[in-house]
Design a protein around this motif. Structure first.
Motif, PDB file in Angstrom:
ATOM      1  N   ILE A   1       0.837  -1.204   0.000  1.00  0.00           N
ATOM      2  CA  ILE A   1       0.000   0.000   0.000  1.00  0.00           C
ATOM      3  C   ILE A   1       0.872   1.254   0.000  1.00  0.00           C
ATOM      4  O   ILE A   1       0.660   2.179  -0.790  1.00  0.00           O
ATOM      5  N   ILE A   2       1.874   1.274   0.862  1.00  0.00           N
ATOM      6  CA  ILE A   2       2.751   2.442   0.960  1.00  0.00           C
ATOM      7  C   ILE A   2       3.472   2.688  -0.357  1.00  0.00           C
ATOM      8  O   ILE A   2       3.511   3.822  -0.862  1.00  0.00           O
ATOM      9  N   ASN A   3       4.030   1.640  -0.942  1.00  0.00           N
ATOM     10  CA  ASN A   3       4.764   1.805  -2.200  1.00  0.00           C
ATOM     11  C   ASN A   3       3.856   2.236  -3.337  1.00  0.00           C
ATOM     12  O   ASN A   3       4.229   3.084  -4.155  1.00  0.00           O
ATOM     13  N   PHE A   4       2.663   1.668  -3.408  1.00  0.00           N
ATOM     14  CA  PHE A   4       1.780   2.034  -4.514  1.00  0.00           C
ATOM     15  C   PHE A   4       1.259   3.460  -4.354  1.00  0.00           C
ATOM     16  O   PHE A   4       1.100   4.178  -5.335  1.00  0.00           O
ATOM     17  N   ILE A   5       1.009   3.866  -3.120  1.00  0.00           N
ATOM     18  CA  ILE A   5       0.571   5.250  -2.904  1.00  0.00           C
ATOM     19  C   ILE A   5       1.717   6.223  -3.187  1.00  0.00           C
ATOM     20  O   ILE A   5       1.500   7.290  -3.771  1.00  0.00           O
ATOM     21  N   ALA A   6       2.939   5.849  -2.828  1.00  0.00           N
ATOM     22  CA  ALA A   6       4.090   6.700  -3.165  1.00  0.00           C
ATOM     23  C   ALA A   6       4.217   6.841  -4.680  1.00  0.00           C
ATOM     24  O   ALA A   6       4.434   7.949  -5.192  1.00  0.00           O
ATOM     25  N   LEU A   7       4.057   5.735  -5.397  1.00  0.00           N
ATOM     26  CA  LEU A   7       4.055   5.792  -6.852  1.00  0.00           C
ATOM     27  C   LEU A   7       2.915   6.685  -7.338  1.00  0.00           C
ATOM     28  O   LEU A   7       3.079   7.464  -8.273  1.00  0.00           O
ATOM     29  N   GLY A   8       1.782   6.604  -6.672  1.00  0.00           N
ATOM     30  CA  GLY A   8       0.632   7.423  -7.043  1.00  0.00           C
ATOM     31  C   GLY A   8       0.885   8.910  -6.884  1.00  0.00           C
ATOM     32  O   GLY A   8       0.448   9.711  -7.715  1.00  0.00           O
ATOM     33  N   PHE A   9       1.586   9.303  -5.823  1.00  0.00           N
ATOM     34  CA  PHE A   9       1.902  10.724  -5.641  1.00  0.00           C
ATOM     35  C   PHE A   9       2.798  11.226  -6.769  1.00  0.00           C
ATOM     36  O   PHE A   9       2.587  12.314  -7.304  1.00  0.00           O
ATOM     37  N   VAL A  10       3.778  10.428  -7.141  1.00  0.00           N
ATOM     38  CA  VAL A  10       4.653  10.810  -8.248  1.00  0.00           C
ATOM     39  C   VAL A  10       3.837  10.871  -9.541  1.00  0.00           C
ATOM     40  O   VAL A  10       3.960  11.803 -10.333  1.00  0.00           O
ATOM     41  N   PHE A  11       2.999   9.874  -9.737  1.00  0.00           N
ATOM     42  CA  PHE A  11       2.143   9.809 -10.922  1.00  0.00           C
ATOM     43  C   PHE A  11       1.199  11.009 -10.978  1.00  0.00           C
ATOM     44  O   PHE A  11       1.035  11.628 -12.024  1.00  0.00           O
ATOM     45  N   LEU A  12       0.591  11.375  -9.846  1.00  0.00           N
ATOM     46  CA  LEU A  12      -0.304  12.531  -9.799  1.00  0.00           C
ATOM     47  C   LEU A  12       0.443  13.814 -10.143  1.00  0.00           C
ATOM     48  O   LEU A  12      -0.057  14.647 -10.899  1.00  0.00           O
ATOM     49  N   PHE A  13       1.629  13.972  -9.613  1.00  0.00           N
ATOM     50  CA  PHE A  13       2.442  15.139  -9.914  1.00  0.00           C
ATOM     51  C   PHE A  13       2.725  15.209 -11.410  1.00  0.00           C
ATOM     52  O   PHE A  13       2.611  16.265 -12.036  1.00  0.00           O
ATOM     53  N   LEU A  14       3.055  14.076 -12.002  1.00  0.00           N
ATOM     54  CA  LEU A  14       3.328  14.005 -13.429  1.00  0.00           C
ATOM     55  C   LEU A  14       2.090  14.357 -14.254  1.00  0.00           C
ATOM     56  O   LEU A  14       2.151  15.184 -15.165  1.00  0.00           O
ATOM     57  N   VAL A  15       0.956  13.759 -13.915  1.00  0.00           N
ATOM     58  CA  VAL A  15      -0.284  14.028 -14.647  1.00  0.00           C
ATOM     59  C   VAL A  15      -0.696  15.491 -14.496  1.00  0.00           C
ATOM     60  O   VAL A  15      -1.100  16.136 -15.471  1.00  0.00           O
ATOM     61  N   ASN A  16      -0.595  16.023 -13.287  1.00  0.00           N
ATOM     62  CA  ASN A  16      -0.944  17.428 -13.079  1.00  0.00           C
ATOM     63  C   ASN A  16      -0.069  18.362 -13.913  1.00  0.00           C
ATOM     64  O   ASN A  16      -0.563  19.345 -14.473  1.00  0.00           O
TER      65      ASN A  16
END
Length: 146
Positions: A38-53
């Motif tokens: 969960i922690i790793n996937f959410i960390a990936l998600g924050f990076v992904f969100l930053f990229l998409v934004n």
């Protein structure tokens, strides 16, 4: 636009955490693996969100400065929102699948390394894909007009 995407990301993060909590059993040896997944996937998600934004921001700026009429701008912005929702939906589906079916130590390590590499390369990725996403909004907008 960025606030709406961030809100959706927070909801997706909540869903992933809830699914993870459901999977956690008392005194289960998989608890640590599930928490790390969960922690790793959410960390990936924050990076992904930053990229998409950043991609959405750059494309929105190009649309606003394009000199198009307001109807065409609205159409392209709608397509841009649609594309970002597709990315977030894929993130949610992959997160659910990963946490429920595919979590493993080696995948946790791979996800954390990928998130680190993605965060380092974010500016280059945004620069490289802005034109492609912008052109995709143009094609989708034209396709839906027909």
């Amino acid at each position: 636009m960025q606030k709406r995407t961030s809100g959706i990301f927070i909801i997706i993060t909540g869903i992933l955490i809830a699914i993870g909590r459901i999977l956690l059993n008392d005194n289960n040896s998989l608890d640590l693996l599930t928490v790390m997944a969960i922690i790793n996937f959410i960390a990936l998600g924050f990076v992904f969100l930053f990229l998409v934004n950043n991609l959405v921001y750059n494309c929105k700026r190009r649309i606003d400065n394009s000199g198009l009429d307001s109807k065409e701008k609205r159409s392209r912005l709608s397509m841009l929102n649609f594309i970002s929702l597709i990315f977030l939906t894929l993130y949610l589906i992959l997160g659910i699948l990963y946490i429920t079916k595919f979590k493993a130590n080696k995948y946790n390590d791979a996800i954390s390394i990928f998130a680190l590499a993605l965060s380092i390369a974010t500016d280059n990725i945004v620069d490289g894909f802005t034109t492609s996403i912008y052109n995709m909004t143009k094609k989708l907008s034209s396709f839906l007009k027909k």
